[in-house]
Design a protein around this motif. Structure first.
Motif, PDB file in Angstrom:
ATOM      1  N   ALA A 103       3.664   0.443  -6.600  1.00  0.00           N
ATOM      2  CA  ALA A 103       4.406  -0.174  -5.473  1.00  0.00           C
ATOM      3  C   ALA A 103       4.552  -1.594  -5.508  1.00  0.00           C
ATOM      4  O   ALA A 103       5.499  -2.393  -5.318  1.00  0.00           O
ATOM      5  CB  ALA A 103       3.969   0.129  -4.050  1.00  0.00           C
ATOM      6  N   GLY A 118       1.042   9.096  -4.969  1.00  0.00           N
ATOM      7  CA  GLY A 118      -0.022   8.637  -3.908  1.00  0.00           C
ATOM      8  C   GLY A 118      -0.188  10.025  -3.369  1.00  0.00           C
ATOM      9  O   GLY A 118       0.692  10.971  -3.046  1.00  0.00           O
ATOM     10  N   THR A 169       4.018   9.995  -2.129  1.00  0.00           N
ATOM     11  CA  THR A 169       4.863   8.783  -2.788  1.00  0.00           C
ATOM     12  C   THR A 169       4.708   9.065  -4.275  1.00  0.00           C
ATOM     13  O   THR A 169       3.537   9.086  -4.911  1.00  0.00           O
ATOM     14  CB  THR A 169       4.216   7.321  -2.315  1.00  0.00           C
ATOM     15  N   GLU A 222       0.792  -1.250   0.048  1.00  0.00           N
ATOM     16  CA  GLU A 222      -0.004  -0.186   0.104  1.00  0.00           C
ATOM     17  C   GLU A 222       1.071   1.390  -0.141  1.00  0.00           C
ATOM     18  O   GLU A 222       1.739   1.433   0.936  1.00  0.00           O
ATOM     19  CB  GLU A 222      -0.906   0.013   1.321  1.00  0.00           C
ATOM     20  N   ALA A 223       0.466   2.075  -0.953  1.00  0.00           N
ATOM     21  CA  ALA A 223       1.256   3.292  -0.836  1.00  0.00           C
ATOM     22  C   ALA A 223       0.403   4.333  -1.591  1.00  0.00           C
ATOM     23  O   ALA A 223       0.657   5.158  -2.567  1.00  0.00           O
ATOM     24  CB  ALA A 223       2.603   3.312  -1.872  1.00  0.00           C
ATOM     25  N   ALA A 224      -0.869   4.658  -0.887  1.00  0.00           N
ATOM     26  CA  ALA A 224      -2.092   5.332  -1.243  1.00  0.00           C
ATOM     27  C   ALA A 224      -2.391   5.070  -2.682  1.00  0.00           C
ATOM     28  O   ALA A 224      -2.470   3.744  -3.188  1.00  0.00           O
ATOM     29  CB  ALA A 224      -1.757   6.805  -1.014  1.00  0.00           C
TER      30      ALA A 224
END
Lengths: 385, 385
Positions: free
Chosen positions: B88, B371, B376, B80-82
């Motif tokens: 990712a 993100g 990110t 998860e990285a928005a």
């Protein structure tokens, strides 16, 4: 593929940290680990966390923690595999260094359960780990599912509730020597038997307490490890396996196939077997989980995991010491951080720095982290310097 | 470190899939990608997803999808990285193969936004990507934050609302040739100007529609790619960078430092520059994001990203075609899946299979996934067979 070593560790005390945010806890653990490795920065940060979106109202925490920890700009990603999220982050960090892409990597597990407004909220959040369509929707919480497993185990193998008490007694005895533990005090079999029920036959004393905490390790290539630390511990194996989320989809509910696969992959990578292990950090989220994990990993025959505990073989001087710093039960279970706590404790043992809880002559240790009721199982084997 | 290639792609149509669950969508994309690679299984599955815990009541989805897709037992982890979660997951899959630990890896991005009970729920869920303490708590949604950025950009560079319309017009024109797009039809500048406001000056036409969808790719080592596929596309670079989550903590709100760092790292790894790119899949979640990304990656000077679009340089026959299959705006934005959709589209272009939307002679392409408001940023550069 390069060898990978752990050159720094850090952890916060496990407990209810009402005065600290998730990113503050993570930062504390990260700075402690970096300081031990005598580094100010690293090439990447991998964060293991399960519930910040649900409980703390914040996803995207890897970038947030990187910024808060003075590491702005660094590669940072969060990994989630339910309760095994921390171990999954270590797996990712291991790959990053093994690949040659990264030279120094921080792995941090963090969870802030006290942000939940009630224990019902926490329990509902934890139920995100089980099958939402087939289990959670019908009211089966994680504790309820483990109650089904424990009841079935008792029935199949003629085991009584009190027969599982040695897991809890052992964990609490060991936690007494761990300054980071949530409940660093012994408990008796009597206290175990008197504990209130959560989901019959799982009582409060079968079940690890949810908590806040953060733990971190710093990784680097094996051939550079001695530059940073005399006590570098080698990651001899790193393995992930999965199983169905829903218990009813498994061939045999009392055999953790994910744990079996994960351990076999780890043994194969490290070229060792269960008999070579000097200690084993077990995922004792419930006493029944500890028994099933010992069996799936080859430390006991089917139905004999509980006997192993009853015969004292899991104690510090037994055949296979487990939960040497208190395990999930007595150190406390900050869900997504727990997998990294296990690794930090294993490193302390293999460096000979475990104080009162030192397993004498420990050279090879294993840690296993379990998501849900066994949907994801992650095993690491570490080797002394 | 080994070279890594993409040997199979799969995607579902982007839209509102009321009749399909998250794991069904993921399974469709995964089976399509495996089938293209002529594989039945792989060594690991990495899943990119942002919101299943918040919206679908299910975490631990990587194991769940593995089981549902007939891959039980496989290593599987969620990343998860928005909004950059899908990219990712690709980063993680890339490391797994590059390291030598894995030979075949599936990367899947999936999101099920229609499980949200209302658009307010979806908007609140998306706000998990911005700083919860400093932004979301004060009512700053993702759209509101982008409105602040757009307003500031308009002020600093003397740009009017309609000057951003070419991004939207271009995206919709391209989506018309993409059978998987949510809105495969052209829009006019007039329609752009009449669109209802979401957060002034961000209108519905500046903002990509949230949607359901899943996309997948299969990776293997470069030297084995031709065994599986004549059209294997090489991953020439993979890079992640972060910035503060909160905009007020950045040195300059109109410069996406994460995008700059991420692109620079990718250029360095691939030993190329922005001038070498034949196309660029931009993260046009908002028109302002597209402008800022083009500037940070070196395709336009500061304040000139909008001019690039106005002068037609982002069109299929322009200097740097962007959003060639519709971009987030017209293909649709299934948040955590979007980063993988970009990669699937880039592969189609580099194989010469983009149909009506083919960028002639495309040899080198870039995709960037963002993100939050830039916390990110993940950049991949792919190279034609």
């Amino acid at each position: 593929m390069r060898d990978v070593s752990i050159i720094g560790i850090g952890q916060t005390k496990v407990g209810e940290h009402w005065d600290k945010s998730l990113r503050q806890l993570a930062t504390e653990a990260i700075l402690a680990a970096l300081s031990e490795a005598r580094l100010e920065r690293a090439d990447a940060l991998y964060v293991g966390n399960m519930l910040s979106g649900k409980i703390s109202g914040q996803e995207h925490i890897a970038a947030s923690i990187a910024d808060f920890g003075g590491l702005r700009g660094i590669e940072a990603v969060k990994v989630e595999a339910a309760e095994s999220s921390g171990a999954a982050a270590l797996r990712l960090g291991y790959m990053a260094v093994a690949s040659g892409l990264m030279d120094t990597v921080i792995v941090c597990g963090v969870e802030k359960m006290s942000d939940a407004v009630s224990s019902a909220t926490a329990s509902a959040a934890l139920a995100l780990a089980v099958d939402s369509d087939y289990e959670a929707l019908h009211g089966l919480s994680l504790a309820a599912l483990n109650a089904l497993l424990m009841r079935r185990y008792m029935h199949e193998y003629g085991v009584k509730r009190e027969d599982l008490s040695p897991f809890t007694v052992n964990a609490h005895r060991n936690a007494a020597g761990n300054p980071y533990a949530m409940f660093p005090r012994p408990v008796t079999t009597e206290a175990f038997m008197k504990a209130p029920m959560i989901a019959d036959p799982v009582s409060l004393m079968d079940s690890a307490p949810l908590a806040d905490g953060a733990a971190a390790v710093v990784l680097c290539p094996g051939d550079r490890a001695r530059q940073f630390s005399a006590g570098a511990v080698r990651i001899a194996a790193s393995a992930v396996a999965t199983d169905s989320l829903a218990i009813h989809d498994r061939r045999d509910p009392l055999f953790l196939e994910g744990a079996y696969l994960s351990a076999q992959r780890a043994y194969q990578q490290a070229e060792v077997g269960s008999a070579d292990m000097d200690l084993f950090e077990v995922h004792d989220a419930f006493t029944i989980t500890a028994a099933l994990s010992l069996e799936a990993c080859g430390f006991a025959q089917r139905g004999q995991g509980v006997r192993l505990a009853q015969e004292g073989e899991i104690a510090m001087d037994g055949r296979i010491p487990i939960c040497t710093m208190g395990g999930l039960k007595a150190r406390g279970n900050p869900v997504g951080a727990t997998g990294v706590y296990q690794i930090v404790e294993l490193v302390e043992q293999l460096r000979g720095q475990a104080g009162l809880n030192q397993v004498k002559g420990a050279r090879l240790g294993m840690a296993q982290s379990i998501g849900g009721t066994g949907g994801t199982v992650i095993t690491h084997i570490l080797e002394a310097p």
